[in-house]
Scaffold this motif. Structure first.
Motif, short mmCIF file in Angstrom:
data_model
loop_
_atom_site.label_atom_id
_atom_site.label_comp_id
_atom_site.label_asym_id
_atom_site.label_seq_id
_atom_site.Cartn_x
_atom_site.Cartn_y
_atom_site.Cartn_z
N GLN A 67 1.00 -1.33 -0.11
CA GLN A 67 0.15 0.12 -0.09
C GLN A 67 0.87 1.20 -0.17
O GLN A 67 0.50 2.24 -0.81
CB GLN A 67 -0.98 -0.17 1.19
N SER A 68 2.00 1.28 0.75
CA SER A 68 2.85 2.50 0.94
C SER A 68 3.41 2.73 -0.39
O SER A 68 3.67 3.97 -0.93
CB SER A 68 3.83 2.12 2.00
N LEU A 69 4.11 1.56 -1.03
CA LEU A 69 4.62 1.73 -2.42
C LEU A 69 3.65 2.11 -3.28
O LEU A 69 3.99 3.24 -4.44
CB LEU A 69 5.47 0.51 -2.64
N GLU A 70 2.63 1.98 -3.37
CA GLU A 70 1.43 2.33 -4.40
C GLU A 70 1.06 3.72 -4.09
O GLU A 70 1.12 4.61 -4.89
CB GLU A 70 0.19 1.61 -4.04
N ALA A 71 1.05 4.46 -2.99
CA ALA A 71 0.97 5.70 -2.52
C ALA A 71 2.24 6.50 -2.99
O ALA A 71 1.98 7.78 -3.66
CB ALA A 71 0.90 5.69 -0.94
N LEU A 72 3.42 5.92 -2.66
CA LEU A 72 4.51 6.73 -3.40
C LEU A 72 4.48 6.96 -4.66
O LEU A 72 4.87 7.98 -5.42
CB LEU A 72 5.93 5.78 -2.71
N GLU A 73 4.22 5.95 -5.54
CA GLU A 73 4.06 5.88 -7.03
C GLU A 73 3.03 7.23 -7.35
O GLU A 73 3.63 7.89 -8.36
CB GLU A 73 3.90 4.71 -7.65
N TRP A 74 1.92 7.18 -6.66
CA TRP A 74 0.96 8.38 -7.05
C TRP A 74 1.72 9.54 -6.79
O TRP A 74 1.45 10.42 -7.63
CB TRP A 74 -0.15 8.01 -6.36
N LEU A 75 2.30 9.71 -5.69
CA LEU A 75 2.75 10.99 -5.26
C LEU A 75 3.88 11.47 -6.29
O LEU A 75 4.37 12.56 -6.66
CB LEU A 75 3.47 10.97 -3.74
N LEU A 76 4.78 10.62 -6.66
CA LEU A 76 5.78 10.94 -7.57
C LEU A 76 5.28 11.18 -8.94
O LEU A 76 5.70 12.19 -9.54
CB LEU A 76 6.94 9.63 -7.77
N ALA A 105 11.64 0.01 2.54
CA ALA A 105 11.27 -0.46 1.19
C ALA A 105 10.89 0.88 0.45
O ALA A 105 11.32 1.33 -0.91
CB ALA A 105 9.57 -1.29 1.26
N LEU A 106 10.51 1.96 1.21
CA LEU A 106 10.48 3.52 0.62
C LEU A 106 11.86 3.94 0.25
O LEU A 106 12.24 4.56 -0.90
CB LEU A 106 9.56 4.28 1.42
N ALA A 107 12.85 3.58 1.10
CA ALA A 107 14.32 4.18 0.97
C ALA A 107 14.69 3.29 -0.34
O ALA A 107 15.44 4.00 -1.05
CB ALA A 107 15.17 3.97 2.26
N GLN A 108 14.54 2.17 -0.38
CA GLN A 108 15.00 1.40 -1.44
C GLN A 108 14.69 1.84 -3.01
O GLN A 108 15.24 2.11 -3.95
CB GLN A 108 14.59 -0.30 -1.31
N LEU A 222 13.75 11.13 0.98
CA LEU A 222 12.95 10.62 1.87
C LEU A 222 13.33 11.36 3.39
O LEU A 222 14.58 11.30 3.84
CB LEU A 222 12.98 9.13 2.12
N ILE A 223 12.08 11.45 4.17
CA ILE A 223 12.48 11.72 5.82
C ILE A 223 11.24 10.82 6.23
O ILE A 223 10.31 10.88 5.96
CB ILE A 223 12.46 13.23 6.09
#
Length: 423
Positions: A67-76, A105-108, A222-223
């Motif tokens: 879920q977090s990676l999916e959110a990350l992709e949308w934000l990017l 995972a977000l950092a990677q 990332l922070i």
């Protein structure tokens, strides 16, 4: 969009959206919208900060990562230059996750090392010193959070806790370095990155410390941390001429009101105790929920019948009673049934015309907001530290206050209803 935020629960999302929208005194914040789950649509072009509220704090780590990676992709895709992973200022998690696995995972994905990890929020008594998290004058594991019904925090050493979750060394930057200024913090973060340390706990006991940390991380992809770590982030974009101060005003909403409380925290129990001395209140007994003696229809009817009098329904209990109930019925079963009860009650309330809704508890807030399917909310004035007025967009708007269990003054419920009405 300049700044993207992934929050692991709904009250935390409101908390950090409030921080980013407010900014520093005399400086202002960013034009902020809170999205209730990852959107299927693009953000308006005037949005400077987007906060995605997930309900990922207490689910299985692989699903929280997904879920977090999916959110990350949308934000990017919206053009975000920096991502903040927001978690609870009391670091609510288990030795298995989810803070460490999601942050890693977000950092990677972003190719980032030497990433700040700072749950401090001094305005609510959360401070990090020598890598240990304090709540008020108590270590985290002596503050009552060791009795949390879902994520008991039994160790105040956040480095040690995070290392259990990530299975790798966790860095640390002490308060002396933080007080030496942003450039010194940045040097230490770079050194941590060169050693291969993905996450670095950074001490902070005052807001000035958080501002310095924010400046040091201005160029970081990332922070991570509590909402306090966002205090200095809007100023970075404003200083670069990429954003300007904005008006945080939203129109209040009058009309029928209701309060739903599902938190068992000490602060919420104190708020309930005060509120029920003056207002119609109904306790929810878990035994009655399990056996079907209490339904969402019953609770909605009670609240609707008492509109105009700040009515409350609550399931909050002492840690001892919560433990006994969980042992009898199973933790997941109890949590699931209460979430669904509050969710269905909220649906019935809004369908009946309730337009001001106060919700206490992160899991309860997540269940309620998911059930209402509101998509996005505008950020209004602050009610108490960490809790803003939220107003849904679209037809028939609803004004909401989503309160983390430990937040808010004793008179929070009445105060929140007044603020939601614009008073």
């Amino acid at each position: 969009m300049l700044l993207g935020v992934i929050a692991d629960d709904f009250t935390g999302a409101s908390d950090v959206a409030n921080t980013i929208s407010k900014g520093l005194p005399g400086q202002g914040g960013l034009r902020t919208v809170q999205y209730l789950d990852t959107p299927s649509f693009g953000a308006p072009t005037d949005v400077e900060a987007g906060v995605i509220a997930l309900k990922s704090r207490s689910i299985a780590p692989p699903e929280a990562i997904r879920q977090s990676l999916e959110a990350l992709e949308w934000l990017l895709r919206q053009g975000c230059r920096q991502i903040l992973f927001k978690y609870c200022s009391t670091f609510d998690s288990t030795p298995q996750g989810n803070i460490g696995p999601v942050a890693k995972a977000l950092a990677q994905r972003l190719g980032s090392k030497g990433v700040v990890a700072c749950p401090a929020f001094p305005d609510t008594g959360r401070r990090v010193y020598q890598g240990h998290l304090f709540v008020g004058d108590r270590l985290l594991n002596e503050s009552g959070l060791e009795n949390h019904p879902l994520n008991p925090m039994t160790d105040a050493d956040i480095r040690r806790w995070l290392a259990l979750q990530t299975k790798e060394p966790v860095g640390h930057i002490g308060l002396d370095t933080v007080r030496a200024g942003a450039s010194r913090i940045a040097e230490r973060l770079a050194a941590a990155a060169s050693r291969g340390e993905t996450l670095v706990i950074v001490d902070a006991i005052a807001n000035d410390d958080l501002v310095a940390i924010g400046k040091a991380a201005a160029g970081s992809p990332l922070i991570t941390g509590g909402s306090g770590v966002a205090i200095g982030l809007p100023g970075n974009f404003i200083a670069q001429g990429l954003a300007g101060a904005h008006d945080r005003g939203v129109e209040g909403i009058s009309g029928p009101e209701a309060i739903l409380a599902g938190s068992c925290s000490a602060a919420t129990r104190e708020q309930i105790a005060l509120h029920k001395t003056r207002h119609p209140s109904r306790a929810i007994e878990v035994n009655d929920v399990i056996t079907g003696k209490v339904t969402a229809g019953d609770l909605a009817a009670f609240l609707i019948e008492n509109t105009g009098r700040a009515p409350l329904v609550y399931s909050s209990s002492t840690p001892e009673k919560v433990t006994s109930i969980q042992q009898k019925y199973g933790r997941d079963r109890v949590a699931g049934m209460l979430d669904e009860l509050f969710a269905e009650t909220a649906r019935r309330l809004v369908d009946s015309g309730i337009r001001r809704l106060v919700v206490a508890g992160g899991e309860t807030s997540g269940a309620v907001v998911s059930a209402l399917d509101l998509k996005a909310v505008a950020i209004g004035p602050e009610i108490d530290p960490g809790v803003p007025v939220l107003v849904s967009t679209g037809k028939d708007p609803v004004a909401l206050a989503l309160k983390s269990g430990n937040f808010g003054a004793p008179d929070f419920f009445v105060k929140a209803l007044e603020r939601l009405a614009g008073r």
